[in-house]
Write a protein that holds these residues in place. Structure first.
Motif, PDB file in Angstrom:
ATOM      1  N   CYS A   1       0.829  -1.204   0.000  1.00 23.74           N
ATOM      2  CA  CYS A   1       0.000   0.000   0.000  1.00 23.74           C
ATOM      3  C   CYS A   1       0.864   1.255   0.000  1.00 23.74           C
ATOM      4  N   LEU A   2       1.860   1.291   0.877  1.00 20.21           N
ATOM      5  CA  LEU A   2       2.736   2.459   0.933  1.00 20.21           C
ATOM      6  C   LEU A   2       3.605   2.557  -0.321  1.00 20.21           C
ATOM      7  N   ARG A   3       4.034   1.434  -0.827  1.00 17.12           N
ATOM      8  CA  ARG A   3       4.809   1.458  -2.077  1.00 17.12           C
ATOM      9  C   ARG A   3       3.960   2.053  -3.202  1.00 17.12           C
ATOM     10  N   GLY A   4       2.706   1.624  -3.313  1.00 20.24           N
ATOM     11  CA  GLY A   4       1.824   2.184  -4.327  1.00 20.24           C
ATOM     12  C   GLY A   4       1.605   3.670  -4.136  1.00 20.24           C
ATOM     13  N   LEU A   5       1.456   4.089  -2.875  1.00 23.98           N
ATOM     14  CA  LEU A   5       1.274   5.509  -2.578  1.00 23.98           C
ATOM     15  C   LEU A   5       2.452   6.330  -3.087  1.00 23.98           C
ATOM     16  N   TRP A   6       3.664   5.853  -2.830  1.00 26.19           N
ATOM     17  CA  TRP A   6       4.839   6.636  -3.223  1.00 26.19           C
ATOM     18  C   TRP A   6       5.134   6.542  -4.715  1.00 26.19           C
ATOM     19  N   LEU A   7       4.806   5.427  -5.336  1.00 27.32           N
ATOM     20  CA  LEU A   7       4.897   5.380  -6.797  1.00 27.32           C
ATOM     21  C   LEU A   7       3.995   6.453  -7.404  1.00 27.32           C
ATOM     22  N   ALA A   8       2.772   6.553  -6.892  1.00 26.73           N
ATOM     23  CA  ALA A   8       1.812   7.535  -7.413  1.00 26.73           C
ATOM     24  C   ALA A   8       2.310   8.952  -7.190  1.00 26.73           C
ATOM     25  N   ARG A   9       2.825   9.237  -6.009  1.00 22.85           N
ATOM     26  CA  ARG A   9       3.261  10.596  -5.693  1.00 22.85           C
ATOM     27  C   ARG A   9       4.451  11.019  -6.563  1.00 22.85           C
ATOM     28  N   CYS A  10       5.413  10.140  -6.687  1.00 23.82           N
ATOM     29  CA  CYS A  10       6.577  10.483  -7.512  1.00 23.82           C
ATOM     30  C   CYS A  10       6.175  10.646  -8.975  1.00 23.82           C
ATOM     31  N   ASP A  11       5.359   9.708  -9.469  1.00 21.23           N
ATOM     32  CA  ASP A  11       4.903   9.806 -10.862  1.00 21.23           C
ATOM     33  C   ASP A  11       4.164  11.110 -11.108  1.00 21.23           C
ATOM     34  N   ALA A  12       3.276  11.501 -10.190  1.00 22.73           N
ATOM     35  CA  ALA A  12       2.470  12.704 -10.382  1.00 22.73           C
ATOM     36  C   ALA A  12       3.345  13.952 -10.433  1.00 22.73           C
ATOM     37  N   VAL A  13       4.366  14.004  -9.590  1.00 25.70           N
ATOM     38  CA  VAL A  13       5.289  15.146  -9.599  1.00 25.70           C
ATOM     39  C   VAL A  13       6.047  15.204 -10.924  1.00 25.70           C
ATOM     40  N   ILE A  14       6.539  14.064 -11.370  1.00 20.55           N
ATOM     41  CA  ILE A  14       7.334  14.024 -12.607  1.00 20.55           C
ATOM     42  C   ILE A  14       6.470  14.370 -13.812  1.00 20.55           C
ATOM     43  N   ARG A  15       5.246  13.823 -13.863  1.00 19.65           N
ATOM     44  CA  ARG A  15       4.381  14.081 -15.022  1.00 19.65           C
ATOM     45  C   ARG A  15       4.003  15.546 -15.140  1.00 19.65           C
ATOM     46  N   LEU A  16       3.679  16.192 -14.016  1.00 20.75           N
ATOM     47  CA  LEU A  16       3.321  17.609 -14.085  1.00 20.75           C
ATOM     48  C   LEU A  16       4.529  18.448 -14.494  1.00 20.75           C
ATOM     49  N   THR A  17       5.704  18.111 -13.979  1.00 16.89           N
ATOM     50  CA  THR A  17       6.917  18.845 -14.368  1.00 16.89           C
ATOM     51  C   THR A  17       7.185  18.702 -15.861  1.00 16.89           C
ATOM     52  N   ASP A  18       7.085  17.484 -16.364  1.00 18.36           N
ATOM     53  CA  ASP A  18       7.318  17.258 -17.794  1.00 18.36           C
ATOM     54  C   ASP A  18       6.336  18.056 -18.640  1.00 18.36           C
TER      55      ASP A  18
END
Length: 311
Positions: A255-272
């Protein structure tokens, strides 16, 4: 390489008239319109069907595999999986599927209720129950788990640029430390069938908050279940995603791994997107960032036993 043709409304009408009995005189037939302006290969056909046209040969392989995979998945999950009423090639070597439309809106339009979270738990639990060997026989690939530490480093740099643009508090990434990322590394022997492409647009939700169906199974893979938890975090919010995963029997680590995958992905996607490397809806990417960063009580868990049981 031959350039693939671009489908037009006339292309779609001709194909649909050959598949459906409506408009047999060549002048009628159901209304056809693209699902969105930027998705020229996906069309609404009247109010009951959706036509999906593969843009290239690789996509055609995934479309044809999806037809068989949906039949394998359907008995295991409590939500609708689209049914194909016709399939074939719309151009030489390029596949199409004409599917029944799953009624409802999307998770980007409607909030998921508590009962809807139970629907999502049934989805995650059902995918765990699909025999991996049968999925592999259909050609479903295996996907190696991503390195959370490598993703964390990318997200830290992206968050600094978002912070400079006043889009995000970069200090929030400091909650995930290198030791924390190592602690949340994927464990061996936990691969399951994953949708691997869960977004708000692929989660069909009714006005009462029930989850009615899951669309687009072309990216399905045997791999890290945290990827689907991450997908749900950006689709319906982190608290709802973690509650659903917990109901499905997943422990704190995935659950926590999924949470942090989502958070990192969301930051990277918005930056890109802000820096012009990708396209897409800025409001939607900002919404996904907000959903992924919604706080959950489970974040207070900081220690795991190496042999934490998974049902």
């Amino acid at each position: 390489m031959t350039q693939a043709p671009t489908p037009t409304a006339d292309t779609v009408r001709r194909l649909v008239r050959s598949l459906l009995k409506e408009g047999g005189d060549g002048t009628g037939g159901p209304e056809v319109r693209p699902v969105t302006e930027d998705r020229e290969h996906t069309w609404w056909i009247g109010g009951r069907h959706v036509l999906r046209l593969a843009p290239d040969r690789d996509a055609s392989v995934r479309r044809r595999r999806e037809l068989r995979l949906r039949d394998l998945v359907r008995p295991h999950v409590p939500v609708a999986v689209p049914t194909s009423v016709a399939h074939g090639d719309w151009a030489p070597g390029l596949a199409y599927t004409l599917d029944t439309r799953v009624p409802g809106g999307t998770a980007d339009e409607y909030d998921v209720s508590a009962v809807g979270e139970a629907d999502l738990a049934g989805l995650l639990g059902g995918l765990r129950a699909v025999p991996a060997r049968q999925a592999e026989t259909l050609g479903v690939p295996r996907a190696a788990p991503r390195s959370l530490e490598a993703l964390r480093r990318m997200a830290v740099h992206a968050a600094e640029r978002l912070g400079a643009a006043d889009e995000f508090d970069a200090a929030r990434l400091h909650q995930l430390t290198p030791p924390g990322a190592a602690q949340l590394a994927a464990q061996s022997g936990t691969a399951v069938l994953t949708h691997h492409g869960l977004t708000g647009a692929h989660v069909v939700v009714s006005a009462d908050g029930r989850v009615r169906g899951i669309l687009d199974w072309t990216a399905a893979a045997l791999g890290d279940p945290a990827e689907d938890i991450a997908g749900l975090a950006v689709a319906v919010g982190s608290p709802a995603a973690v509650r659903a995963a917990t109901l499905a029997g997943y422990g704190a680590r995935p659950c926590l791994r999924g949470l942090w995958l989502a958070r990192c992905d969301a930051v990277i996607r918005l930056t890109d997107r802000l820096e012009g490397r990708t396209t897409g809806s800025l409001p939607l990417l900002r919404t996904q960032l907000r959903r992924a960063w919604e706080p959950i009580l489970l974040e207070r868990v900081t220690d795991f036993q190496e042999d934490e049981p998974e049902p």
